[in-house]
Motif scaffolding. Sequence first.
Motif, PDB file in Angstrom:
ATOM      1  N   ILE A 265      -7.124  -4.130  -5.956  1.00  0.00           N
ATOM      2  CA  ILE A 265      -7.962  -4.135  -4.754  1.00  0.00           C
ATOM      3  C   ILE A 265      -9.342  -3.630  -5.140  1.00  0.00           C
TER       4      ILE A 265
ATOM      5  N   ASP B 191     -11.250  -6.025  -0.114  1.00  0.00           N
ATOM      6  CA  ASP B 191     -10.824  -5.496   1.183  1.00  0.00           C
ATOM      7  C   ASP B 191     -11.982  -4.715   1.800  1.00  0.00           C
TER       8      ASP B 191
ATOM      9  N   TRP C  46     -12.918   4.865   2.625  1.00  0.00           N
ATOM     10  CA  TRP C  46     -11.941   5.626   1.848  1.00  0.00           C
ATOM     11  C   TRP C  46     -12.679   6.624   0.976  1.00  0.00           C
TER      12      TRP C  46
ATOM     13  N   ARG D 115     -10.495 -10.374   2.756  1.00  0.00           N
ATOM     14  CA  ARG D 115     -10.118 -10.185   4.156  1.00  0.00           C
ATOM     15  C   ARG D 115     -11.234 -10.724   5.061  1.00  0.00           C
TER      16      ARG D 115
ATOM     17  N   ASP E 232      -4.373  -7.146   8.686  1.00  0.00           N
ATOM     18  CA  ASP E 232      -3.295  -6.212   9.017  1.00  0.00           C
ATOM     19  C   ASP E 232      -2.452  -6.664  10.204  1.00  0.00           C
TER      20      ASP E 232
ATOM     21  N   TRP F 284      -6.624 -13.848   3.249  1.00  0.00           N
ATOM     22  CA  TRP F 284      -5.405 -13.468   3.987  1.00  0.00           C
ATOM     23  C   TRP F 284      -5.823 -12.874   5.314  1.00  0.00           C
TER      24      TRP F 284
ATOM     25  N   TRP G 277       0.880  -1.151   0.000  1.00  0.00           N
ATOM     26  CA  TRP G 277       0.000   0.000   0.000  1.00  0.00           C
ATOM     27  C   TRP G 277       0.921   1.204   0.000  1.00  0.00           C
TER      28      TRP G 277
ATOM     29  N   PHE H  51       2.585  -6.417   7.779  1.00  0.00           N
ATOM     30  CA  PHE H  51       1.989  -5.272   7.069  1.00  0.00           C
ATOM     31  C   PHE H  51       2.360  -3.956   7.753  1.00  0.00           C
TER      32      PHE H  51
ATOM     33  N   HIS I 224       3.522  -8.063   1.640  1.00  0.00           N
ATOM     34  CA  HIS I 224       2.687  -6.851   1.602  1.00  0.00           C
ATOM     35  C   HIS I 224       3.043  -5.962   2.782  1.00  0.00           C
TER      36      HIS I 224
ATOM     37  N   ASP J  24      -2.925  -1.451  -4.927  1.00  0.00           N
ATOM     38  CA  ASP J  24      -3.732  -1.066  -3.759  1.00  0.00           C
ATOM     39  C   ASP J  24      -4.574   0.177  -4.102  1.00  0.00           C
TER      40      ASP J  24
HETATM   41  O1  MIG Z   1      -7.857   1.017   5.739  1.00  0.00           O
HETATM   42  O2  MIG Z   1      -6.050  -0.554   1.009  1.00  0.00           O
HETATM   43  O3  MIG Z   1      -5.922  -4.847   5.124  1.00  0.00           O
HETATM   44  O4  MIG Z   1      -3.947  -4.830   3.173  1.00  0.00           O
HETATM   45  O5  MIG Z   1      -3.188  -2.351   2.124  1.00  0.00           O
HETATM   46  C1  MIG Z   1      -6.796   0.278   5.217  1.00  0.00           C
HETATM   47  C2  MIG Z   1      -5.144  -0.204   2.013  1.00  0.00           C
HETATM   48  C3  MIG Z   1      -7.238  -0.381   3.945  1.00  0.00           C
HETATM   49  C4  MIG Z   1      -6.467  -2.582   4.628  1.00  0.00           C
HETATM   50  C5  MIG Z   1      -5.885  -3.862   4.124  1.00  0.00           C
HETATM   51  C6  MIG Z   1      -4.493  -3.628   3.639  1.00  0.00           C
HETATM   52  C7  MIG Z   1      -4.509  -2.583   2.550  1.00  0.00           C
HETATM   53  C8  MIG Z   1      -5.121  -1.288   3.090  1.00  0.00           C
HETATM   54  N1  MIG Z   1      -6.467  -1.549   3.576  1.00  0.00           N
END
Ligand code: MIG
Length: 798
Positions: free
Chosen positions: A323, A396, A360, A474, A490, A487, A258, A523, A548, A286
Amino acid sequence: MRFDDISIESTRITFWGPRTALEVRSPLPGVLRLRHVPSLGHSALGPRELAPKQSWAVVEQGQRPLSLRREMDGQVAVVATEELSLEVGLAQGNWLLRDASGRELARCEGFSGEAMPDYPVTRFRSRISLHAPPDEAWLGFGEKVGALDKRGMHFVFWNTDVVPHHPDTDPLYQSIPFSLGLRDGVAWGFFLDESWRLEADVAAEDPTAVRWESTGPELDAYLFAGPLPADVVRRYTALTGRQPLPPLWSLGAQQSRWGYENANEIRSVIQGYRAHKLPLDCVYLDIDYMEGYKVWTWDRARYPDPAGLAKEAAAQGVRLVTIIDPGVKAEPGYRVYDEALAGDHLVRNDRGSVLVGEVWPKPAVFPDFTREAARAWWGGLHKGFVEAGIAGFWNDMNEPACFRLVNGDETFSIISAAARDKGKVEGPTLPHDARHGDKRHLEVHNVYAIGMAQAAYEGLRKLAPERRPFLLTRAGSAGIQRYTAVWTGDNSSYWSHMELSIAMLLGLGLSGVSFTGSDVAGFMGNTTGEMLVRWQQLGTFYPLLRNHSAKGTRFQEPWRFGEPYLSIAREWLERRYQLLPTLYSLMHESSQEGLPALRPLVMYAPGDTEALRMDDAFLFGRDLLVAPVVRQGRTRRHMYLPEGRWLPFSNLGLSGEPLEGRQHVLAEAPLGTVPMWLRAGGALALTEPAQHTTTANWAHLTWHIHAAEHVEARLYEDEGDGYGASRLTRLAGGWKGDRFVLERSTEGTLPLARETETLCVYALTPPREVHGAREHRFVDGLLLLEVEAGWSRVEVRL
Ligand code: MIG
């Protein structure tokens, strides 16, 4: 609680109390379904009629005959199938499960429940208590922290995005309410098919009881016969589905971060791998590839030509995976949002309007994957990405994570007191009262991710029917293995997290999820050269091998720490590629029988309590015992060898004389070494290292065989993707008097891609004669045979 009436049908027997019911069925051999209904008011369609119940987990719902007889003055009713019998106490409403030999497997001390009317969502408290004798181990429970034996722990099943998490954080991202009980070497299984928020107290509060509690109105339980742990896993995955065979490339090395900024940085990562002669099959993109975190878009400043980039990567033997987050930016004019609104595909709030939060993207809305129309729409959204050459999808934030809620002009943090009071939420997710069709979030929160995975899987099967989908998730719930790899989220660059990943992946494997991995080298946080190398060694055996790391942490591609770390990391990446014939065959076995590639020692030593304690080591398949170093600075490794004879096989090569099992050993394990042992009678199929995968119809193949009374091995081969021809090879043989014989047989129409094979047979004395080989050599306890690839029999006279 008591039962005063029984309705009897050939495939269903129901016990009725004044306000309760217990419905018994047998969907599959060795499996009973017990639908416990503690408060009939919420589950009855009419008198003596339970409402049908939807399952997100179960795929195989057969109807097998049941018989009923009464015992003990009519106080006990026995429901029997060929494999199991269930004694139901009519006066207490309890039950006892026996196997065909009459042995007690499990006992329920009772179930109960109450409804708690509340505004706006009524919740329930439905409880069941299982007897847990002190010598019984409790394994499984999906993605959970702790040792392999979860006795003494308390778990919540509520998919949660937690950053960072610690070695005792619960809950995490997955909710799989399945456990495997193990006592005196006999295993049985228990699965609670409920999507509601659950808790399990694994003999923590009361050392003699395992108690489950649901916020839903029922306890829909499945009981599985053993007698071996593998039998339980096989039956559980017959019920909830098996992981399909993944494309070969997804078993190669994967690199992610990321924080890779743009197409040029992706190019330079691939270039870095190639320049350092490091094997690589896949790079992840990512969230920064999206335009303003809008899912299914590209930030054209960073990625002007995604299809061109995918092509360039493919020329290097590398696939791209993007992602995909479920949160959709609420922005009129953005196609995905407009379609979602127009198609009524979104989760709504209690008042009925579309629920708006922030992840996000902000503001964000959430597709309702519990509904088929929404899934079909979402599946179709993969089209543009598939056409651009994106090879796989990484789901994710699908717990689903939601950081803030938007309520009119007011925005508040979802974990604030305000949010707790208003919507009743738990964790950074949607409020309990959010509406998914006619259901509330509290009921379907845990199955949000499986719906999203199903949408993606089915979408990809339609969009690219000639290829096997690759998905990574996830969050998940029981049955998630049908669609996607998992997987463990984090983790951090802690030695403890490296060690913990072993028991966690073993628990997931016992719970039906075979295609798993943890982020290699961690991570969060900063890794070191030593940790990277040790984690690379462990990751060599993760079915999913992905490096990662998070934004702002130290870069951790294998060349970032100089020597000797780079060279050692390369050796282990190469070993991973050597192991691919074995790993691929194990993944095929998972698709057929449900057994995971990573197996706890107890899988084949179910009565051995020393083996049960070894949760920092594992079996790779049936035959290879692996004891990675998971502590800083260690150069020796303690190991317990279970019953059998074991050939020291550190770093995939002969490293000592065979040892008898049931003993503790201390193995040399300097930085470049992982102690391993090959089981007597077992075999490993290895190929040559390569920079990336091409086909699983191996052009080079070497069998490493530990000679014994009985030898048995399997190798599955095909083109590595798609649904074409395959070949299943079986080796069988062993000692016959003073001769050692091996026979090879095959099934399937895939033509051979090699002319010869090499057999390395260990633990033999120098031979007098060898038949069936082109050439043979005996060196240092190893008999090396060069055979025609289509060989059928080799005989060694000693
Ligand atoms: O709020 O996409 O577990 O693998 O790199 C973090 C960014 C969001 C969580 C994931 C992680 C990924 C990250 N995501």
